[in-house]
Design a protein around this motif. Structure first.
Motif, mmCIF file in Angstrom:
data_model
loop_
_atom_site.group_PDB
_atom_site.id
_atom_site.type_symbol
_atom_site.label_atom_id
_atom_site.label_comp_id
_atom_site.label_asym_id
_atom_site.label_seq_id
_atom_site.Cartn_x
_atom_site.Cartn_y
_atom_site.Cartn_z
ATOM 1 N N MET A 1 0.870 -0.926 -0.094
ATOM 2 C CA MET A 1 -0.005 -0.181 0.371
ATOM 3 C C MET A 1 0.813 1.339 -0.479
ATOM 4 S SD MET A 1 -2.895 0.129 -0.692
ATOM 5 C CE MET A 1 -4.202 1.646 -0.220
ATOM 6 N N LYS A 2 1.524 1.053 0.411
ATOM 7 C CA LYS A 2 2.834 2.011 0.366
ATOM 8 C C LYS A 2 3.850 2.631 -0.343
ATOM 9 C CE LYS A 2 4.629 2.161 5.244
ATOM 10 N NZ LYS A 2 4.178 3.932 5.874
ATOM 11 N N THR A 3 3.726 1.715 -1.396
ATOM 12 C CA THR A 3 4.315 1.490 -2.614
ATOM 13 C C THR A 3 3.231 2.892 -3.307
ATOM 14 O OG1 THR A 3 5.436 -0.156 -2.155
ATOM 15 C CG2 THR A 3 5.520 1.112 -4.469
ATOM 16 N N ILE A 4 2.163 2.537 -2.975
ATOM 17 C CA ILE A 4 0.836 2.765 -4.254
ATOM 18 C C ILE A 4 0.891 3.996 -3.947
ATOM 19 C CG2 ILE A 4 -1.728 3.060 -4.930
ATOM 20 C CD1 ILE A 4 -1.523 0.158 -4.387
ATOM 21 N N SER A 5 1.218 4.978 -2.289
ATOM 22 C CA SER A 5 0.601 6.613 -2.337
ATOM 23 C C SER A 5 1.934 6.944 -2.754
ATOM 24 C CB SER A 5 0.088 6.336 -0.916
ATOM 25 O OG SER A 5 1.316 5.112 -0.084
ATOM 26 N N LYS A 6 3.188 6.753 -2.670
ATOM 27 C CA LYS A 6 4.404 7.123 -3.277
ATOM 28 C C LYS A 6 4.056 7.624 -4.846
ATOM 29 C CE LYS A 6 7.031 5.487 -0.382
ATOM 30 N NZ LYS A 6 8.485 5.134 0.259
ATOM 31 N N LEU A 7 3.363 5.785 -5.280
ATOM 32 C CA LEU A 7 3.295 6.681 -6.285
ATOM 33 C C LEU A 7 2.167 7.604 -7.237
ATOM 34 C CD1 LEU A 7 3.320 3.182 -7.901
ATOM 35 C CD2 LEU A 7 5.278 4.963 -8.950
ATOM 36 N N ALA A 8 1.677 7.781 -6.842
ATOM 37 C CA ALA A 8 0.209 8.464 -6.586
ATOM 38 C C ALA A 8 0.640 10.034 -6.213
ATOM 39 C CB ALA A 8 -1.234 7.935 -5.808
ATOM 40 N N SER A 9 1.446 10.148 -5.160
ATOM 41 C CA SER A 9 1.813 11.403 -4.909
ATOM 42 C C SER A 9 2.932 11.799 -6.492
ATOM 43 C CB SER A 9 2.322 11.013 -3.504
ATOM 44 O OG SER A 9 1.859 10.934 -2.744
ATOM 45 N N ALA A 10 3.758 11.187 -6.454
ATOM 46 C CA ALA A 10 4.585 11.529 -7.241
ATOM 47 C C ALA A 10 4.368 11.876 -8.743
ATOM 48 C CB ALA A 10 5.673 10.152 -7.802
ATOM 49 N N PHE A 11 3.285 10.843 -9.023
ATOM 50 C CA PHE A 11 2.089 11.463 -10.445
ATOM 51 C C PHE A 11 1.545 12.734 -9.700
ATOM 52 C CE2 PHE A 11 -2.048 11.414 -12.189
ATOM 53 C CZ PHE A 11 -1.510 11.189 -13.682
ATOM 54 N N PHE A 12 0.845 13.039 -9.138
ATOM 55 C CA PHE A 12 0.902 14.516 -8.956
ATOM 56 C C PHE A 12 0.873 15.192 -8.434
ATOM 57 C CE2 PHE A 12 -3.122 11.523 -6.743
ATOM 58 C CZ PHE A 12 -4.749 12.034 -7.996
ATOM 59 N N LEU A 13 1.929 15.170 -7.635
ATOM 60 C CA LEU A 13 3.441 15.739 -8.506
ATOM 61 C C LEU A 13 4.066 16.600 -9.482
ATOM 62 C CD1 LEU A 13 5.227 18.044 -6.537
ATOM 63 C CD2 LEU A 13 6.850 16.307 -6.581
ATOM 64 N N PHE A 14 4.030 15.758 -10.249
ATOM 65 C CA PHE A 14 4.456 15.753 -11.453
ATOM 66 C C PHE A 14 3.316 16.521 -12.717
ATOM 67 C CE2 PHE A 14 4.305 13.967 -15.987
ATOM 68 C CZ PHE A 14 6.048 14.664 -16.328
ATOM 69 N N ALA A 15 1.661 15.867 -11.949
ATOM 70 C CA ALA A 15 0.620 16.540 -13.600
ATOM 71 C C ALA A 15 0.667 17.904 -12.752
ATOM 72 C CB ALA A 15 0.019 15.605 -13.383
ATOM 73 N N ILE A 16 1.286 18.425 -11.402
ATOM 74 C CA ILE A 16 0.523 20.002 -11.197
ATOM 75 C C ILE A 16 2.316 20.725 -11.934
ATOM 76 C CG2 ILE A 16 1.386 21.215 -8.932
ATOM 77 C CD1 ILE A 16 -0.309 19.210 -7.150
ATOM 78 N N LEU A 17 2.876 20.130 -11.407
ATOM 79 C CA LEU A 17 4.366 20.712 -12.504
ATOM 80 C C LEU A 17 4.324 21.106 -13.707
ATOM 81 C CD1 LEU A 17 7.844 19.097 -10.501
ATOM 82 C CD2 LEU A 17 6.838 21.257 -10.164
ATOM 83 N N LEU A 18 3.599 19.749 -14.295
ATOM 84 C CA LEU A 18 3.429 19.938 -15.701
ATOM 85 C C LEU A 18 2.205 21.075 -15.800
ATOM 86 C CD1 LEU A 18 2.974 16.797 -17.775
ATOM 87 C CD2 LEU A 18 4.879 18.677 -17.219
ATOM 88 N N VAL A 19 0.868 21.288 -15.118
ATOM 89 C CA VAL A 19 0.326 22.376 -14.991
ATOM 90 C C VAL A 19 0.641 23.646 -14.933
ATOM 91 C CG1 VAL A 19 -2.250 22.964 -14.063
ATOM 92 C CG2 VAL A 19 -1.507 20.669 -14.524
ATOM 93 N N ASN A 20 1.345 23.831 -14.114
ATOM 94 C CA ASN A 20 2.112 24.865 -13.755
ATOM 95 C C ASN A 20 3.333 25.972 -14.430
ATOM 96 O OD1 ASN A 20 0.441 25.973 -11.630
ATOM 97 N ND2 ASN A 20 1.619 23.997 -10.338
ATOM 98 N N ALA A 21 3.859 24.754 -15.499
ATOM 99 C CA ALA A 21 4.342 25.207 -16.432
ATOM 100 C C ALA A 21 4.104 26.321 -17.092
ATOM 101 C CB ALA A 21 5.127 24.201 -17.469
ATOM 102 N N ALA A 22 5.039 27.089 -17.499
ATOM 103 C CA ALA A 22 5.157 28.250 -18.586
ATOM 104 C C ALA A 22 5.796 28.272 -19.883
ATOM 105 C CB ALA A 22 4.707 29.614 -17.264
ATOM 106 N N PRO A 23 4.803 28.677 -21.066
ATOM 107 C CA PRO A 23 6.099 28.572 -21.521
ATOM 108 C C PRO A 23 7.160 29.743 -22.470
ATOM 109 C CG PRO A 23 3.974 29.101 -22.599
ATOM 110 C CD PRO A 23 3.728 28.743 -21.287
ATOM 111 N N PRO A 24 8.333 29.591 -22.317
ATOM 112 C CA PRO A 24 9.465 30.853 -22.204
ATOM 113 C C PRO A 24 8.894 31.971 -23.396
ATOM 114 C CG PRO A 24 10.294 28.941 -23.848
ATOM 115 C CD PRO A 24 8.782 28.293 -23.449
ATOM 116 N N ILE A 25 9.113 33.598 -22.316
ATOM 117 C CA ILE A 25 8.489 34.657 -23.504
ATOM 118 C C ILE A 25 9.897 34.666 -24.434
ATOM 119 C CG2 ILE A 25 8.524 36.932 -22.826
ATOM 120 C CD1 ILE A 25 7.722 36.429 -19.760
ATOM 121 N N PRO A 26 9.042 34.867 -25.717
ATOM 122 C CA PRO A 26 10.429 35.758 -26.625
ATOM 123 C C PRO A 26 10.673 36.674 -26.702
ATOM 124 C CG PRO A 26 7.323 35.616 -27.416
ATOM 125 C CD PRO A 26 7.599 34.891 -26.097
ATOM 126 N N GLY A 27 11.671 36.392 -26.967
ATOM 127 C CA GLY A 27 12.539 37.933 -26.700
ATOM 128 C C GLY A 27 12.727 38.983 -28.089
#
Length: 70
Positions: free
Chosen positions: A1-27
């Motif tokens: 059960m601990k492995t599943i919770s760790k994988l779920a936590s990692a997945f949600f952290l990765f998803a949040i990082l992707l959602v908050n990622a912003a494209p670079p501002i062009p020069g």
């Protein structure tokens, strides 16, 4: 059960990082807008209508659920 919770936590952290990622501002100069004065997306015109529909659905289904429960 601990492995599943760790994988779920990692997945949600990765998803949040992707959602908050912003494209670079062009020069270069400018304010970064599209310059046409058009809305950035067509749904922007219907925000108030969609909000009213959402509130209507919430009220309708809340009353329906209360009637079924009683």
């Amino acid at each position: 059960m601990k492995t599943i919770s760790k994988l779920a936590s990692a997945f949600f952290l990765f998803a949040i990082l992707l959602v908050n990622a912003a494209p670079p501002i062009p020069g270069g100069g400018g304010n970064g807008g599209n310059g046409t004065g058009a809305p950035s997306s067509p749904i922007d015109m219907y925000v108030y209508v969609l909000s009213a529909i959402a509130i209507t659905f919430i009220v309708f289904f809340t009353k329906k659920y209360k009637n079924q429960k009683a």
